[in-house]
Design an enzyme around this catalytic site. Structure first.
Site, PDB file in Angstrom:
ATOM      1  N   ASP A 121       0.833  -1.207   0.000  1.00 49.76           N
ATOM      2  CA  ASP A 121       0.000   0.000   0.000  1.00 49.76           C
ATOM      3  C   ASP A 121       0.866   1.256   0.000  1.00 49.76           C
ATOM      4  O   ASP A 121       0.886   2.017   0.968  1.00 49.76           O
ATOM      5  CB  ASP A 121      -0.931  -0.011   1.222  1.00 49.76           C
ATOM      6  N   ASP A 140      -7.246  -4.867  -4.678  1.00 49.79           N
ATOM      7  CA  ASP A 140      -8.171  -4.778  -3.537  1.00 49.79           C
ATOM      8  C   ASP A 140      -9.129  -3.600  -3.751  1.00 49.79           C
ATOM      9  O   ASP A 140      -9.091  -2.612  -3.040  1.00 49.79           O
ATOM     10  CB  ASP A 140      -7.319  -4.595  -2.268  1.00 49.79           C
ATOM     11  N   LYS A 195     -12.507  -3.507  -3.637  1.00 49.17           N
ATOM     12  CA  LYS A 195     -13.729  -3.463  -2.802  1.00 49.17           C
ATOM     13  C   LYS A 195     -14.887  -2.792  -3.524  1.00 49.17           C
ATOM     14  O   LYS A 195     -15.449  -1.792  -3.066  1.00 49.17           O
ATOM     15  CB  LYS A 195     -13.462  -2.766  -1.464  1.00 49.17           C
ATOM     16  N   PHE A 196     -15.269  -3.386  -4.648  1.00 48.78           N
ATOM     17  CA  PHE A 196     -16.423  -2.873  -5.401  1.00 48.78           C
ATOM     18  C   PHE A 196     -17.659  -2.881  -4.506  1.00 48.78           C
ATOM     19  O   PHE A 196     -17.835  -3.780  -3.675  1.00 48.78           O
ATOM     20  CB  PHE A 196     -16.680  -3.763  -6.624  1.00 48.78           C
ATOM     21  N   ALA A 197     -18.517  -1.876  -4.686  1.00 46.79           N
ATOM     22  CA  ALA A 197     -19.696  -1.764  -3.803  1.00 46.79           C
ATOM     23  C   ALA A 197     -20.835  -1.001  -4.471  1.00 46.79           C
ATOM     24  O   ALA A 197     -21.506  -0.206  -3.821  1.00 46.79           O
ATOM     25  CB  ALA A 197     -19.290  -1.085  -2.497  1.00 46.79           C
ATOM     26  N   ILE A 204     -24.037  -0.995  -7.920  1.00 43.06           N
ATOM     27  CA  ILE A 204     -24.936  -1.879  -8.671  1.00 43.06           C
ATOM     28  C   ILE A 204     -24.174  -2.557  -9.809  1.00 43.06           C
ATOM     29  O   ILE A 204     -23.109  -2.084 -10.232  1.00 43.06           O
ATOM     30  CB  ILE A 204     -26.150  -1.113  -9.235  1.00 43.06           C
ATOM     31  N   TYR A 217      -4.692  -6.568  14.775  1.00 42.94           N
ATOM     32  CA  TYR A 217      -3.784  -7.601  14.277  1.00 42.94           C
ATOM     33  C   TYR A 217      -3.834  -8.869  15.110  1.00 42.94           C
ATOM     34  O   TYR A 217      -3.928  -8.822  16.338  1.00 42.94           O
ATOM     35  CB  TYR A 217      -2.344  -7.070  14.267  1.00 42.94           C
ATOM     36  N   ARG A 229       1.820  -3.461   6.403  1.00 42.42           N
ATOM     37  CA  ARG A 229       2.843  -2.682   7.094  1.00 42.42           C
ATOM     38  C   ARG A 229       3.814  -3.543   7.890  1.00 42.42           C
ATOM     39  O   ARG A 229       4.966  -3.136   8.081  1.00 42.42           O
ATOM     40  CB  ARG A 229       2.167  -1.628   7.972  1.00 42.42           C
TER      41      ARG A 229
HETATM   42  O1  S5P Z   1     -11.172  -6.212   6.526  1.00 45.39           O
HETATM   43  C1  S5P Z   1     -10.192  -5.874   5.881  1.00 45.39           C
HETATM   44  C2  S5P Z   1     -10.112  -6.120   4.509  1.00 45.39           C
HETATM   45  C3  S5P Z   1      -8.961  -5.758   3.823  1.00 45.39           C
HETATM   46  S1  S5P Z   1      -8.824  -6.255   2.183  1.00 45.39           S
HETATM   47  N1  S5P Z   1      -9.128  -5.284   6.498  1.00 45.39           N
HETATM   48  C4  S5P Z   1      -8.000  -4.898   5.820  1.00 45.39           C
HETATM   49  O2  S5P Z   1      -7.068  -4.402   6.459  1.00 45.39           O
HETATM   50  N2  S5P Z   1      -7.919  -5.086   4.446  1.00 45.39           N
HETATM   51  C5  S5P Z   1      -6.752  -4.616   3.678  1.00 45.39           C
HETATM   52  O3  S5P Z   1      -5.598  -5.326   4.116  1.00 45.39           O
HETATM   53  C6  S5P Z   1      -6.420  -3.139   3.844  1.00 45.39           C
HETATM   54  O4  S5P Z   1      -7.071  -2.348   2.858  1.00 45.39           O
HETATM   55  C7  S5P Z   1      -4.912  -3.103   3.702  1.00 45.39           C
HETATM   56  O5  S5P Z   1      -4.563  -2.981   2.337  1.00 45.39           O
HETATM   57  C8  S5P Z   1      -4.458  -4.474   4.181  1.00 45.39           C
HETATM   58  C9  S5P Z   1      -3.930  -4.489   5.628  1.00 45.39           C
HETATM   59  O6  S5P Z   1      -2.774  -3.733   5.736  1.00 45.39           O
HETATM   60  P1  S5P Z   1      -1.872  -3.725   7.065  1.00 45.39           P
HETATM   61  O7  S5P Z   1      -0.819  -2.721   6.763  1.00 45.39           O
HETATM   62  O8  S5P Z   1      -2.758  -3.307   8.219  1.00 45.39           O
HETATM   63  O9  S5P Z   1      -1.319  -5.134   7.220  1.00 45.39           O
END
Ligand code: S5P
Length: 278
Positions: free
Chosen positions: A39, A92, A94-96, A98, A224, A243
């Site tokens: 990201d 990623d 995340k389409f949302a 119609i 996490y 991250r």
């Molecule tokens: O519920 C979710 C779904 C997704 S796809 N929670 C998330 O964190 N994500 C994605 O996973 C989020 O958009 C990011 O790209 C990644 C987590 O990143 P991190 O840096 O926290 O590990």
């Protein structure tokens, strides 16, 4: 037997969706269930991290709309890295919306996501028309879709009945929906509730974000868990780490990325082997 007692190789051999089969095969071949979420906001940063992480992961996940200097050459180079290092690309998005709108968002505009991303994902909020719309573009190209049946962030609304509805909708689109973003084995709970024995239904790939070995949260709602909690404890199939690997901002130096990739790859694989034994 539950899906969690089968190996990636056994599941790949029987999977009806080509891209899910490909992903499970890569996990088996490279001994990794790590998806690295990259990201970062520059083309050079994204490609550098994908090159460093490529040998250790089964999938690279992008948020292509945060890249300041996006161009078609970026996706061409990313595809070349995917071929070189044997990983899949997941946008990623995340389409949302119609069906008709997501069909256009998926195929067109600047990004033309369907032309390069093996996998993308969607929310079921608009109803099942979103699946019909996305499948009309993605299925002929051999793409796969993940439904966001659950989310990792604190207080998120993807719970209970909404999660169950995602699993039911997936079952009505078995040729395109390859799995879920979820925190646990959401499909098996639904199978039991529906009178189907766990493991008897379709095989869904559960890909799970919110994975970190050093941190419990980010101060913006992210939560996490460890690879062991996710893969062995909750029966998920792929850990998604952002991250924890690239470090935030423009990203860690390459040696640190490689070091963290190895660490998460090992932890994720050990959790998978422990799960097969339990
Ligand atoms: O519920 C979710 C779904 C997704 S796809 N929670 C998330 O964190 N994500 C994605 O996973 C989020 O958009 C990011 O790209 C990644 C987590 O990143 P991190 O840096 O926290 O590990």
């Amino acid at each position: 037997p539950s899906i969690t007692t089968r190996t990636y190789a056994e599941r790949a051999a029987k999977h009806p969706i080509p891209v899910a089969k490909q992903l499970l095969d890569i996990c088996d071949r490279k001994k990794t269930n790590l998806c690295v979420s990259v990201d970062v906001t520059s083309k050079a940063g994204l490609l550098r991290i994908a090159e460093a992480a490529g040998p250790y992961c089964c999938c690279i996940k992008t948020h292509i709309d945060i890249v300041e200097d996006f161009d078609q050459d970026l996706v061409q180079q990313l595809q070349a890295l995917a071929d070189k290092h044997d990983f899949l690309i997941w946008e990623d998005r995340k389409f949302a919306d119609i069906g008709n709108t997501v069909r256009l968002q998926y195929s067109s505009g600047i990004y033309k996501i369907a032309s390069w991303a093996h996998i993308t994902n969607a929310h079921l909020v608009p109803g099942e028309g979103i699946l019909t719309g996305l499948a009309s573009v993605g299925q002929p190209l051999g793409r796969g879709l993940l439904l966001l049946a659950e989310m990792s962030a604190k207080g998120n609304l993807a719970t209970g009945e909404y999660t169950t509805k995602n699993v039911e909708a997936a079952r009505r689109h078995p040729e395109f929906v390859m799995g879920f973003v979820a925190m646990r084995r959401v499909d098996e709970r639904e199978e039991t509730a529906g009178g189907v024995a766990p493991g008897e239904g379709a095989d869904y790939v559960i890909m799970t974000p919110g994975v970190g070995l050093d941190s419990k949260g980010d101060g913006m709602g992210q939560q996490y868990r460890t690879p062991d909690e996710v893969i062995r404890g909750s029966g998920c199939d792929v850990i998604i780490v952002g991250r924890g690997i690239y470090g935030g901002g423009d990203g860690n130096p390459n040696e640190e990325i490689v070091k963290q990739c190895k660490r998460y790859q090992e932890a994720g694989w050990k959790a998978y082997e422990d799960r097969l034994r339990q």
